[in-house]
Scaffold this active site. Structure first.
Site, PDB file in Angstrom:
ATOM      1  N   HIS A  40       0.850  -1.069  -0.097  1.00 34.27           N
ATOM      2  CA  HIS A  40       0.071   0.084   0.005  1.00 34.27           C
ATOM      3  C   HIS A  40       0.918   1.337  -0.098  1.00 34.27           C
ATOM      4  O   HIS A  40       1.980   1.222   0.658  1.00 34.27           O
ATOM      5  CB  HIS A  40      -0.886   0.006   1.167  1.00 34.27           C
ATOM      6  CG  HIS A  40      -1.751   0.961   1.499  1.00 34.27           C
ATOM      7  ND1 HIS A  40      -1.876   2.233   1.684  1.00 34.27           N
ATOM      8  CD2 HIS A  40      -3.328   0.823   1.203  1.00 34.27           C
ATOM      9  CE1 HIS A  40      -2.841   2.880   1.673  1.00 34.27           C
ATOM     10  NE2 HIS A  40      -3.857   2.083   1.260  1.00 34.27           N
ATOM     11  N   ASP A  61       3.342  -4.746   7.576  1.00 30.97           N
ATOM     12  CA  ASP A  61       2.095  -4.180   7.758  1.00 30.97           C
ATOM     13  C   ASP A  61       1.054  -5.232   7.774  1.00 30.97           C
ATOM     14  O   ASP A  61       0.597  -5.971   7.016  1.00 30.97           O
ATOM     15  CB  ASP A  61       1.980  -3.299   6.084  1.00 30.97           C
ATOM     16  CG  ASP A  61       0.600  -2.670   6.029  1.00 30.97           C
ATOM     17  OD1 ASP A  61      -0.246  -2.945   7.003  1.00 30.97           O
ATOM     18  OD2 ASP A  61       0.335  -2.045   5.087  1.00 30.97           O
ATOM     19  N   CYS A 118      -4.871   2.323  -3.756  1.00 31.80           N
ATOM     20  CA  CYS A 118      -3.409   2.872  -3.002  1.00 31.80           C
ATOM     21  C   CYS A 118      -2.228   1.864  -3.316  1.00 31.80           C
ATOM     22  O   CYS A 118      -1.489   1.709  -2.446  1.00 31.80           O
ATOM     23  CB  CYS A 118      -3.686   3.028  -1.602  1.00 31.80           C
ATOM     24  SG  CYS A 118      -5.016   4.260  -1.355  1.00 31.80           S
TER      25      CYS A 118
END
Lengths: 141, 421
Positions: free
Chosen positions: B125, B202, B368
């Site tokens: 992202h 993440d 994104c």
């Protein structure tokens, strides 16, 4: 449930079978317009002489709304003077904001097929891409 | 894992917990962007402001002590949820993006030298790419890309090849918001640590959907957002190993992150307060703790079984519709609730708009993750209308088989509606 889709036949037809999507031979005005939210990217090409749009075309890629709107726009502005084209553009942009009268919208002929976009704020930029690019071209012409 | 189907009663009970799902006649399948919130979570936020609100840490009076307790209890709940050794390792932020900005700024100031390398996966992202890209620029370091296979798999052999004597950090997602495939971060952590490289994961998409235990995975850092896991927007988490967080400099300066301040300088507070300048989001933290209790009440075993069953059904139904191509793995078991796809001849924004008109909320665009979509576009033979853009459906356990049917019915209408057959 949201309102029915605005993908009417006029719109899908201009998207799939555009009248004006090709490279113009020897255009004297060329401008690229980009709408980053959908990734719409068109290049508008004009033959503009003595204040009149003698010929016009576009090439590019994007969502159905951006492509159909640009194609319909070119049908409307062919042979028109700068002032006439700017007048139509003004009506179109106000129509998208839900601010044009029925009489004015009639002047836009097939362009009226896009009037429901005013209910879809996320898609307004797609619908006005061609017209916005045209305005920028004529401003400098 | 055994196939588990929610009973009709369980289905109804869960649906009743989510006011928005009852207040709007929609099929909400943009859960990877943000989830809806159960009434318990909404109430916990309200309860805090009606009964415990004061500025935490500062007041000597009882109410402020109560607010502090609510906040610190939430921190302990988060630590327990992800298996952290100590509550000191949990830093509250606004969201995963802020967690990564904090981490990249502070960690790179601590360790990065000119000529060093940061490995970033191609599937990140923008939130887990741009902060590292910018940090690398500040210190004259280099970003190296870890690329996946066409089916979305990240192979450990590729990682081993990329690591050099100058590699300092690997930043990688646990579960890509486009590919939906679990990455083997436990193995990647082993490889990194063998080579004295730190690994930052993440967890924005994994923590809400699969059990994540930082000790078991042995990752150095983990970030996630509350709003993608039933909690309100505006509360997020950075986990970091205590010795690393201790050694790193503060990110933001201000109130409550100091020990003493003089005209010439300051000494900083202990962990985790060193990284929490200014008045914090106690209501958000309380609601995140309540969201965690909600997850624990249902249990990941049931949640995963449900989401996997929905995903499998969706992929099967999508396979019956002409002109649909699924991005990443063709194997439904490699999609944790996330299915990104193309509709032949139709721009993804038109796909999402037509589905919206049928009451189905899905995401269209580049999610994104432009470097990933550009990479997938380049390695795919067939090019689609709309360039690198795609459409994505993403499930949560509160979605139902009936909603999957409604989604597939909407999808089946798109090509005919656009004049294609």
């Amino acid at each position: 449930m949201a309102e029915r889709t605005f993908y009417n036949e006029v719109l899908t037809d201009h998207n799939l079978h555009p009248d004006n999507k090709y490279h113009l031979k020897d255009p004297n005005l060329v401008k690229e317009g980009v709408n980053p939210s959908c990734g719409d990217d068109i290049v508008l090409q004009l033959k503009y002489k003595d204040g009149v749009i003698e010929d016009a075309s576009f090439v590019g890629e994007g969502c159905a709304i951006s492509q159909a709107s640009a194609d319909i726009m070119i049908n409307l502005i062919l042979g028109k003077t700068k002032e006439e084209a700017e007048h139509l553009s003004d009506i179109f942009l106000r129509m998208i904001q839900g601010e044009a009268s029925d009489e004015e919208i009639e002047e836009l002929e097939e362009g009226s097929a896009l009037q429901d976009i005013s209910h879809m704020p996320a898609r307004v930029k797609c619908a006005v891409l061609g017209w916005r690019t045209l305005n920028e071209m004529l401003k400098d012409a | 894992m055994a196939e588990y189907e929610f009973s009709k009663e369980e289905d109804k009970k869960i649906r009743d917990d989510f006011p928005l799902l009852n207040n709007r006649d929609i099929v909400y399948m943009d859960n990877a962007a943000t989830t809806q919130k159960p009434v318990e979570v909404i109430d916990s936020w309200k309860r805090y402001y009606e009964n415990y609100n004061a500025n935490p840490f500062r007041g000597v009076y009882g109410l402020s002590v109560d607010a502090t307790e609510v906040y610190e209890d939430a921190r302990k709940a988060v630590a327990g949820f992800i298996g952290a050794d100590s509550y000191c390792e949990i830093v509250f932020t606004r969201n995963a993006s802020e967690s990564i900005n904090l981490l990249s700024t502070s960690l790179c100031e601590y360790i990065l030298q000119p000529g060093d390398e940061i490995i970033v996966s191609i599937a990140e992202h923008h939130s887990n790419f741009l902060p590292w890209q910018q940090a690398a620029k500040r210190y004259g370091a280099k970003v190296v890309f870890f690329e996946c296979e066409e089916d979305g798999e990240f192979k450990k052999e590729k990682l081993e090849e990329l690591i050099t004597g100058r590699t300092r950090i690997l930043a990688i997602t646990h579960l890509s918001n486009v590919l939906g495939r679990i990455n083997d971060v436990k193995t990647f952590a082993e490889i990194c640590h063998k080579n004295h490289v730190l690994i930052s994961v993440d967890g924005a998409q994994s923590v809400p959907h699969i059990p994540v235990n930082v000790k078991e995975l042995d990752v150095d850092f983990l970030q996630f957002s509350g709003h993608k896991m039933l909690a309100p927007m505006g509360i997020g988490v950075l986990y970091g190993k205590e010795e690393l967080l201790n050694a790193m400099p503060p990110y933001m300066y201000g109130g409550e992150m100091i020990e003493t301040v003089t005209r010439d300088g300051a000494t900083y507070a202990e962990l985790p307060h060193k990284f929490e300048a200014g008045t914090v989001n106690v209501g958000g933290a309380a609601a995140l703790a309540e969201a965690i209790r909600y997850y624990e009440k249902i249990g990941f075993e049931k949640i995963m079984a449900r989401e996997r069953a929905l995903t499998k059904a969706a992929i099967e139904k999508m396979g019956e519709i002409e002109g649909i191509e699924i991005i990443g793995s063709k194997d439904p078991t490699q999609h944790e609730g996330i299915i990104t796809f193309l509709v032949d001849g139709v721009h993804p924004h038109d796909v999402a708009a037509i589905m919206d008109a049928e009451g189905v909320c899905v995401r269209a665009g580049h999610h994104c993750a432009q470097p990933l979509l550009q990479y997938l576009y380049d390695i795919r033979e067939k090019k689609n209308t709309g360039g690198i853009s795609t459409t994505r459906v993403s499930m949560a356990f509160y979605n139902t088989p009936e909603e999957v049917d409604r989604m597939a019915e909407a999808l089946a209408k798109i090509r005919p509606e656009m004049g294609l057959t």
